[in-house]
Design an enzyme around this catalytic site. Structure first.
Site, mmCIF file in Angstrom:
data_model
loop_
_atom_site.group_PDB
_atom_site.id
_atom_site.type_symbol
_atom_site.label_atom_id
_atom_site.label_comp_id
_atom_site.label_asym_id
_atom_site.label_seq_id
_atom_site.Cartn_x
_atom_site.Cartn_y
_atom_site.Cartn_z
ATOM 1 C CB SER A 133 53.161 19.186 -27.293
ATOM 2 O OG SER A 133 54.452 19.075 -27.817
ATOM 3 N N GLY B 10 50.992 13.370 -23.622
ATOM 4 C CA GLY B 10 50.841 13.985 -22.309
ATOM 5 C C GLY B 10 51.337 15.414 -22.230
ATOM 6 C CE1 TYR B 11 56.158 15.246 -22.400
ATOM 7 C CE2 TYR B 11 57.091 15.908 -24.495
ATOM 8 C CZ TYR B 11 57.191 15.219 -23.308
ATOM 9 O OH TYR B 11 58.321 14.488 -23.044
ATOM 10 N N GLY B 12 50.657 18.760 -22.702
ATOM 11 C CA GLY B 12 49.522 19.634 -23.002
ATOM 12 C C GLY B 12 48.315 18.870 -23.508
ATOM 13 C CB ALA C 276 54.672 12.910 -24.907
#
Length: 163
Positions: A79, A73-75, A71
């Protein structure tokens, strides 16, 4: 063979090579590389190194896993960037990988244009021209109900196709 399921309809080349859809996906929440990932998400261990991420990816791929869940929003997209780099390194073998990433509808992103820009940015980070599975990370938004995101009659989200 006629497409009997949504999976068969959307991934015919995968179905031609395999008799069943993927049974396992690798979730990549902990693959981010920001300070938040280091101190909060992956606490107390800390971030995965590039070598660890590569080893995990290779272990899953060697066992036939093809579905990867990441996603923006992952890091903050790191990511996705890591996965994109691994796909590029894998070359032709990475062609059978099915990527699933997500749009995070935060309050300051509330239009179809925000959705499309986010998808294009995810595609760039992943090194792909078209994302096969793109999800809403959270259907909750202060100003938009869930139906809004799939209801743009004027824009068929061209980011799903190569630019």
């Amino acid at each position: 063979m006629a497409a009997n399921t949504l999976f068969q309809l959307h991934f015919p080349s995968y179905v031609d090579r395999r008799s069943t859809p993927p049974l396992l996906a690798l979730g990549m929440l902990q693959w981010g590389t920001t300070a938040i990932d280091d101190k909060i998400i992956n606490r107390p261990r800390g971030m995965l190194t590039d070598a660890e991420a590569d080893g995990i990816y290779q272990a899953f791929r060697s066992r036939g896993v093809v579905l990867f869940d990441t996603a923006e929003g992952y890091g903050g997209g790191t990511s996705e960037r890591r996965l994109g780099k691994l796909l590029q390194q894998e070359g032709e073998g990475g062609a059978e990988v099915i990527i699933m990433t997500k749009f995070l509808p935060v309050p300051w992103r509330f239009t179809h244009s925000h959705f499309e820009r986010a998808l294009r940015a995810s595609n760039r980070r992943l090194g792909i021209s078209k994302c096969p599975i793109y999800l809403l990370h959270s259907p909750m938004h202060l100003w938009r109900d869930i139906e809004y995101w799939g209801d743009d009659k004027d824009t068929p989200f061209p980011a799903f196709i190569p630019p």
